[in-house]
Design a protein around this motif. Sequence first.
Motif, short mmCIF file in Angstrom:
data_model
loop_
_atom_site.label_atom_id
_atom_site.label_comp_id
_atom_site.label_asym_id
_atom_site.label_seq_id
_atom_site.Cartn_x
_atom_site.Cartn_y
_atom_site.Cartn_z
N CYS A 102 0.83 -1.21 0.00
CA CYS A 102 0.00 0.00 0.00
C CYS A 102 0.86 1.26 0.00
O CYS A 102 0.56 2.23 -0.70
N ILE A 103 1.94 1.24 0.78
CA ILE A 103 2.84 2.41 0.81
C ILE A 103 3.41 2.66 -0.58
O ILE A 103 3.44 3.80 -1.07
N THR A 104 3.87 1.60 -1.23
CA THR A 104 4.47 1.74 -2.56
C THR A 104 3.44 2.18 -3.58
O THR A 104 3.70 3.08 -4.40
N PHE A 105 2.26 1.57 -3.56
CA PHE A 105 1.22 1.88 -4.54
C PHE A 105 0.74 3.32 -4.39
O PHE A 105 0.62 4.06 -5.38
N LEU A 185 10.37 2.76 0.77
CA LEU A 185 9.23 2.36 -0.05
C LEU A 185 8.57 3.57 -0.70
O LEU A 185 8.15 3.52 -1.86
N ILE A 186 8.48 4.65 0.04
CA ILE A 186 7.88 5.88 -0.49
C ILE A 186 8.70 6.42 -1.65
O ILE A 186 8.16 6.77 -2.71
N THR A 187 10.02 6.50 -1.46
CA THR A 187 10.88 7.05 -2.52
C THR A 187 10.85 6.17 -3.78
O THR A 187 10.79 6.69 -4.90
N ASN A 188 10.89 4.86 -3.59
CA ASN A 188 10.82 3.96 -4.75
C ASN A 188 9.46 4.03 -5.43
O ASN A 188 9.37 3.98 -6.66
N GLY A 189 8.39 4.14 -4.64
CA GLY A 189 7.06 4.25 -5.21
C GLY A 189 6.89 5.54 -5.99
O GLY A 189 6.33 5.53 -7.11
N ILE A 190 7.34 6.64 -5.44
CA ILE A 190 7.25 7.93 -6.13
C ILE A 190 8.03 7.89 -7.44
O ILE A 190 7.56 8.34 -8.49
N MET A 191 9.23 7.31 -7.39
CA MET A 191 10.05 7.22 -8.60
C MET A 191 9.34 6.40 -9.68
O MET A 191 9.36 6.77 -10.87
N LEU A 192 8.71 5.31 -9.27
CA LEU A 192 7.98 4.47 -10.21
C LEU A 192 6.82 5.23 -10.85
O LEU A 192 6.64 5.20 -12.07
N GLY A 193 6.04 5.93 -10.03
CA GLY A 193 4.91 6.70 -10.55
C GLY A 193 5.34 7.82 -11.47
O GLY A 193 4.71 8.07 -12.51
N VAL A 194 6.42 8.49 -11.09
CA VAL A 194 6.96 9.58 -11.91
C VAL A 194 7.40 9.07 -13.27
O VAL A 194 7.08 9.64 -14.32
#
Length: 316
Positions: A102-105, A185-194
């Motif tokens: 959930c954090i990543t998504f 997890l937040i930084t990796n998730g943001i990078m993925l979304g960006v």
Amino acid sequence: MREALFKKQNLDKWQSFEEDVQSIHSDTLAERFIELTDDLAYAQTFYPSSTTTRYLNELTAQFYRKIYANKKESSNRFVEFWKFEVPYLLFRFRKELWVAFCITFISAIIGAISVAHDDTFARLILGDDYIDMTLENIRKGDPLAVYGGTDPLMMFLQITSNNIKVSFVCFVMGCLFSAGTAYMLITNGIMLGVFQYFCYQQGFLKVSLLTIWLHGVLEISSIIVAGCAGLVMGNSLLFPRTYSRMESFKIGAKNGIKIVIALVPLFIMAGFIESFITRQHLNTFYSLLIIVPSFLFIVWYFIVYPQKVFQKSQLC
């Protein structure tokens, strides 16, 4: 029966079991395991979310692991690690796995929305060099040419070692009471979304999905699972239950490191795909022939199979 009375009547017995689990003989071990499963079943029925139930679940797991280790199996210890130990841990810590996902998504969604409202955000997250290189590749007609510009063997070694390092960092950051792992997890998730929204803006979203997710299914899923391992260790500090904080931390760290070690083969496979297959510019059919089975394997091994392992342990 009230939980306090249930605990009072049985706590001395449970603590004696906990002290003896490593030294008693197999026959006595099995008898105590059966007694514990009865207590655990009762606690799960009447106090499903209590610390007593979690304590009994951990203690029962220790007995089951000891019994399982004493069984004469035809397969070796190496196989049993992935066949039983890791799936059992994944079921026990399924809440932490869900939180990591959930954090990543949610972070990926935040990253995509941020780029949609601010074009400069992609440069902030991905860096000017990467954005400029990608834009240049787009002008040349090959937006993902970066995958073909390096020797595949060197690329494989670099990518695999880097991904393993990232997963261990994500795990170790759990020492900061889970906050460090959440940050990773937040930084990796943001990078993925960006990245994915940037691909959409530049008109090659489909190409990126069929290319990036060849290896991304295994890679991103493994980082999320590494995040789960970090949360397991961090939460052992935050919520020591009936253990001392140090003892709880030792148990959490041991369980977490097992989960992270189990991810190494997935990172090796993801690195191989990214280095040797991604550069082949596969068509949609062959891309899906890799992406779909990878996704199904992740769902099966990390969600479905752990439930079956747990159910089997309850019947032993």
